[in-house]
Write an enzyme that holds these catalytic residues in place. Structure first.
Site, PDB file in Angstrom:
ATOM      1  N   LYS A 184      29.601  28.429  21.792  1.00  0.00           N
ATOM      2  CA  LYS A 184      31.020  28.186  22.030  1.00  0.00           C
ATOM      3  C   LYS A 184      31.251  26.696  22.288  1.00  0.00           C
ATOM      4  CE  LYS A 184      33.981  28.002  25.372  1.00  0.00           C
ATOM      5  NZ  LYS A 184      34.969  27.018  24.847  1.00  0.00           N
ATOM      6  N   GLY A 237      28.328  21.381  31.407  1.00  0.00           N
ATOM      7  CA  GLY A 237      29.732  21.185  31.771  1.00  0.00           C
ATOM      8  C   GLY A 237      29.844  20.885  33.253  1.00  0.00           C
ATOM      9  N   SER A 238      30.960  21.308  33.827  1.00  0.00           N
ATOM     10  CA  SER A 238      31.247  20.944  35.213  1.00  0.00           C
ATOM     11  C   SER A 238      30.453  21.809  36.187  1.00  0.00           C
ATOM     12  CB  SER A 238      32.741  21.107  35.480  1.00  0.00           C
ATOM     13  OG  SER A 238      33.118  22.455  35.290  1.00  0.00           O
ATOM     14  N   THR A 239      30.209  21.270  37.350  1.00  0.00           N
ATOM     15  CA  THR A 239      29.480  21.999  38.387  1.00  0.00           C
ATOM     16  C   THR A 239      30.278  23.219  38.855  1.00  0.00           C
ATOM     17  OG1 THR A 239      28.277  20.025  39.041  1.00  0.00           O
ATOM     18  CG2 THR A 239      28.444  21.751  40.690  1.00  0.00           C
ATOM     19  N   GLY A 242      29.806  25.837  36.252  1.00  0.00           N
ATOM     20  CA  GLY A 242      28.380  26.209  36.314  1.00  0.00           C
ATOM     21  C   GLY A 242      28.110  27.201  37.432  1.00  0.00           C
ATOM     22  N   GLU A 259      23.247  22.375  32.879  1.00  0.00           N
ATOM     23  CA  GLU A 259      23.189  20.911  32.857  1.00  0.00           C
ATOM     24  C   GLU A 259      24.574  20.470  33.310  1.00  0.00           C
ATOM     25  OE1 GLU A 259      23.293  17.485  32.548  1.00  0.00           O
ATOM     26  OE2 GLU A 259      23.418  17.511  30.368  1.00  0.00           O
ATOM     27  N   CYS A 293      27.482  12.555  31.471  1.00  0.00           N
ATOM     28  CA  CYS A 293      27.001  13.178  32.712  1.00  0.00           C
ATOM     29  C   CYS A 293      26.070  12.249  33.476  1.00  0.00           C
ATOM     30  CB  CYS A 293      26.321  14.506  32.412  1.00  0.00           C
ATOM     31  SG  CYS A 293      25.074  14.385  31.137  1.00  0.00           S
ATOM     32  N   GLU A 390      32.415  13.278  40.838  1.00  0.00           N
ATOM     33  CA  GLU A 390      32.252  12.828  39.457  1.00  0.00           C
ATOM     34  C   GLU A 390      33.638  12.609  38.855  1.00  0.00           C
ATOM     35  OE1 GLU A 390      30.863  15.664  36.379  1.00  0.00           O
ATOM     36  OE2 GLU A 390      29.495  14.063  35.786  1.00  0.00           O
TER      37      GLU A 390
HETATM   38  P1  NAP Z   1      34.140  22.733  31.855  1.00  0.00           P
HETATM   39  O1  NAP Z   1      35.359  23.512  32.091  1.00  0.00           O
HETATM   40  O2  NAP Z   1      32.953  22.945  32.720  1.00  0.00           O
HETATM   41  O3  NAP Z   1      33.750  22.959  30.319  1.00  0.00           O
HETATM   42  C1  NAP Z   1      32.449  23.060  29.767  1.00  0.00           C
HETATM   43  C2  NAP Z   1      32.370  24.247  28.805  1.00  0.00           C
HETATM   44  O4  NAP Z   1      32.448  25.465  29.546  1.00  0.00           O
HETATM   45  C3  NAP Z   1      33.517  24.318  27.808  1.00  0.00           C
HETATM   46  O5  NAP Z   1      33.060  24.856  26.591  1.00  0.00           O
HETATM   47  C4  NAP Z   1      34.456  25.275  28.502  1.00  0.00           C
HETATM   48  O6  NAP Z   1      35.385  25.854  27.647  1.00  0.00           O
HETATM   49  C5  NAP Z   1      33.493  26.279  29.061  1.00  0.00           C
HETATM   50  N1  NAP Z   1      34.031  27.119  30.137  1.00  0.00           N
HETATM   51  C6  NAP Z   1      35.040  26.835  30.995  1.00  0.00           C
HETATM   52  N2  NAP Z   1      35.238  27.872  31.837  1.00  0.00           N
HETATM   53  C7  NAP Z   1      34.332  28.826  31.517  1.00  0.00           C
HETATM   54  C8  NAP Z   1      34.031  30.123  32.019  1.00  0.00           C
HETATM   55  N3  NAP Z   1      34.691  30.648  33.027  1.00  0.00           N
HETATM   56  N4  NAP Z   1      33.038  30.827  31.439  1.00  0.00           N
HETATM   57  C9  NAP Z   1      32.329  30.298  30.428  1.00  0.00           C
HETATM   58  N5  NAP Z   1      32.573  29.085  29.895  1.00  0.00           N
HETATM   59  C10 NAP Z   1      33.554  28.339  30.435  1.00  0.00           C
HETATM   60  O7  NAP Z   1      34.466  21.201  31.878  1.00  0.00           O
HETATM   61  P2  NAP Z   1      35.887  20.540  31.530  1.00  0.00           P
HETATM   62  O8  NAP Z   1      37.005  21.284  32.193  1.00  0.00           O
HETATM   63  O9  NAP Z   1      35.963  20.398  30.085  1.00  0.00           O
HETATM   64  O10 NAP Z   1      35.729  19.137  32.256  1.00  0.00           O
HETATM   65  C11 NAP Z   1      36.018  19.040  33.650  1.00  0.00           C
HETATM   66  C12 NAP Z   1      35.042  18.126  34.336  1.00  0.00           C
HETATM   67  O11 NAP Z   1      33.713  18.594  34.147  1.00  0.00           O
HETATM   68  C13 NAP Z   1      34.986  16.718  33.794  1.00  0.00           C
HETATM   69  O12 NAP Z   1      36.013  15.941  34.271  1.00  0.00           O
HETATM   70  C14 NAP Z   1      33.626  16.291  34.244  1.00  0.00           C
HETATM   71  O13 NAP Z   1      33.653  15.877  35.569  1.00  0.00           O
HETATM   72  C15 NAP Z   1      32.802  17.533  34.120  1.00  0.00           C
HETATM   73  N6  NAP Z   1      32.024  17.586  32.857  1.00  0.00           N
HETATM   74  C16 NAP Z   1      30.714  17.359  32.897  1.00  0.00           C
HETATM   75  C17 NAP Z   1      29.982  17.371  31.711  1.00  0.00           C
HETATM   76  C18 NAP Z   1      28.535  17.107  31.682  1.00  0.00           C
HETATM   77  O14 NAP Z   1      27.996  16.746  30.639  1.00  0.00           O
HETATM   78  N7  NAP Z   1      27.815  17.326  32.745  1.00  0.00           N
HETATM   79  C19 NAP Z   1      30.611  17.614  30.512  1.00  0.00           C
HETATM   80  C20 NAP Z   1      31.981  17.881  30.511  1.00  0.00           C
HETATM   81  C21 NAP Z   1      32.660  17.869  31.695  1.00  0.00           C
HETATM   82  P3  NAP Z   1      36.823  25.115  27.509  1.00  0.00           P
HETATM   83  O15 NAP Z   1      36.553  23.859  26.800  1.00  0.00           O
HETATM   84  O16 NAP Z   1      37.587  26.072  26.709  1.00  0.00           O
HETATM   85  O17 NAP Z   1      37.325  24.908  28.897  1.00  0.00           O
END
Ligand code: NAP
Ligand code: MG
Length: 489
Positions: A184, A237-239, A242, A259, A293, A390
């Site tokens: 996804k 993705g986000s903590t 996670g 991660e 990240c 972050e």
């Molecule tokens: P996120 O919500 O954690 O998104 C990461 C992935 O998880 C996306 O594919 C997202 O889908 C999916 N996801 C979201 N909610 C989920 C759930 N309940 N069950 C399964 N999968 C789910 O991150 P974001 O909202 O895009 O970014 C927010 C913050 O996260 C950023 O500002 C940053 O601080 C952090 N971040 C960290 C990393 C990293 O590499 N460590 C990468 C991205 C973001 P959707 O895209 O449809 O939400």
């Protein structure tokens, strides 16, 4: 500029070797963050699409050509895919730049180049994964050994900052190990993942080996995490998300690899090669508009060189041209979305309110696109939000140190919930090694701007994650270990 063919009609998903639209008919705009305009629409999948994808992945895993394929054939397919990425590199880079706003040159060299190298590195593991014989002390005569077997159907959930390279960094070890996958992509950035799906089809991976379901995190993503037919989740993705996945994965005790984020410290000592250190510190926080990240977001600099170093980083920040990714003038593109821009600006404002001083940047650019200036904050304290959380944007916080003991200094670096990466700049071997040992982070770089290599495990201590990607450990993470004991008496 000719637009890639992918953008000529609404996007579909790849399920069981077929391109399909979500049954609900729901769609969402895919936006170009450089100008806020709609590029195309994507189909929003949900529980039903995920279920079909998981069933297809299960069939492919248990029967059919993939299940019978010899490891050397998996290697060959992965190498072919690497070549296909390079042959289609210009188009993939253009899609990545349109979808993320990152500079086109960067997308071509870094994102696409890394994805191809990642495939090549992992391709070799298909023939090298192995178990061991063990000398057991049971009474009698025994032949005992371990087998490494693919974990099964894996759900891969990736973010929007490095969309293709992240997808490939999970797909490659999973396929090398013999798993089948449901990917996804982030809702904001589905383009390169879907083009990758077309290349996977064209090369001749059997149907169901790689399925790609587009959709929202709390719908499609959540459905993958909840599905009892998924054996493992690998999430970047986000903590916050996670942590939330752990509860859902408990249903069938899926294996979970995470991660997550970081708030990585950079230490510049007085004896460092300051020019190289300043270049790396600037690149480490402003590159990819800070949406990395492992970004070095907390700078610790020795007081005796602090004026020079901070001034040097400020000059570098001012010299960076903030522009649309397709512009030849672009050093730094936009952040991914209007929402992310608000989030980053919210942090900068909170820094100001808590007493930090903005020495450069600090503003969003007016007009089309989601641009934020590269920003350097001084007078920051360890209790400030900008230092603790972050930001995922181009915002550096700086703190000084005097002749603190290395123990005290490492403790300041470790004063965070995260533990992903860290950098040390010094010419003193003792300082370098002692700091490297004391930092509670999965990755330590010494006098190095970037040190991402697929042979080196990558992952976080503390709340930066669970498990490691890359290296032997990264492929073994997609396997189960079986012990076989044969009584020869
Ligand atoms: P996120 O919500 O954690 O998104 C990461 C992935 O998880 C996306 O594919 C997202 O889908 C999916 N996801 C979201 N909610 C989920 C759930 N309940 N069950 C399964 N999968 C789910 O991150 P974001 O909202 O895009 O970014 C927010 C913050 O996260 C950023 O500002 C940053 O601080 C952090 N971040 C960290 C990393 C990293 O590499 N460590 C990468 C991205 C973001 P959707 O895209 O449809 O939400
Ligand atoms: Mg999200």
């Amino acid at each position: 500029m000719t637009l890639p063919a992918l953008l000529s009609q609404p996007l579909k998903m790849l399920i069981d070797g077929e391109w399909v639209t979500g049954h609900s008919g729901a769609r969402m705009d895919v936006i170009n963050p450089s100008n806020g305009q709609v590029l195309v629409q994507e189909s929003l999948g949900g529980a039903r699409e995920v279920d079909l994808a998981v069933q297809a992945a299960r069939r492919a895993f248990e029967s059919g050509p993939w299940a019978r394929m010899r490891p050397a054939e998996r290697t060959r397919l992965l190498l072919k895919l690497a070549d296909a990425l390079e042959q289609n590199g210009d188009e993939l880079a253009l899609l990545e730049t349109l979808n993320t706003g990152k500079p086109l040159k960067m997308a071509r060299a870094f994102d696409i180049g890394m994805a191809a190298e990642c495939l090549r590195y992992n391709a070799g593991w298909a023939t090298k994964l192995s178990g061991e014989t063990r000398n057991v002390s049971l009474p009698g005569d025994w032949h005992a050994y371990t087998l490494r077997e693919p974990v099964g159907v894996v759900g891969l959930i990736v973010p929007w900052n490095v969309p293709l390279a992240m997808a490939v960094s999970k797909i490659s070890p999973a396929l090398a190990a013999g798993c089948t996958v449901v990917l996804k992509p982030a809702e904001l950035t589905p383009l390169t993942a879907l083009r990758l799906g077309e290349l996977i089809q064209a090369i001749g991976f059997p149907p169901g080996v790689v399925n790609i379901v587009t959709g929202l995190g709390h719908e499609a993503g959540q459905a993958i995490v909840d599905h009892p037919g998924v054996d493992k989740i690998s999430f970047t993705g986000s903590t916050v998300v996670g942590k939330s996945l752990l509860a859902s994965a408990a249903g069938n005790l899926k294996r979970v690899a995470l991660e997550l984020g970081g708030k990585s410290p950079v230490f510049i000592f007085a004896d460092a090669d300051l020019d190289r250190a300043m270049d790396a510190a600037a690149r480490g926080i402003f590159g990819n508009t800070g949406q990395v990240c492992a970004a070095g977001s907390r700078l610790f600099v020795h007081r005796s060189v602090a004026d020079r170093v901070i001034e040097g980083i400020v000059q570098r920040a001012r010299a960076l041209r903030v522009a649309p990714g397709l512009s030849p003038e672009c050093d730094i593109g936009p952040v991914i979305s209007a929402r992310q821009r608000e989030r980053v600006m919210g942090y900068i404002d909170s820094g100001r309110a808590e007493g930090a001083e903005v020495v450069t940047g600090g503003e969003a650019l007016q007009g089309e696109g989601f641009f934020v200036q590269p920003t350097v904050l001084v007078n920051t304290r360890p209790d400030m939000k900008v230092v603790r959380e972050e930001i995922f944007g181009p915002v550096l916080s700086t703190q000084l140190f005097d002749d603190d003991s290395l123990e005290q200094l490492a403790a300041r670096g470790n004063d965070t919930e995260y533990g992903l990466s860290s950098s040390i700049w010094t010419r003193d071997l003792r300082t370098a090694h002692q700091m490297a040992r004391r930092l509670r982070a999965g990755n330590v770089r010494v006098n190095a701007a970037a040190a991402l290599d697929f042979a080196m495990p990558f992952g976080g201590y503390k709340q930066s994650g669970w498990g490691r990607e890359n290296g032997r450990e990264g492929v073994e993470a997609y396997t189960e270990l079986k012990s076989v004991a044969i009584d020869l008496n």
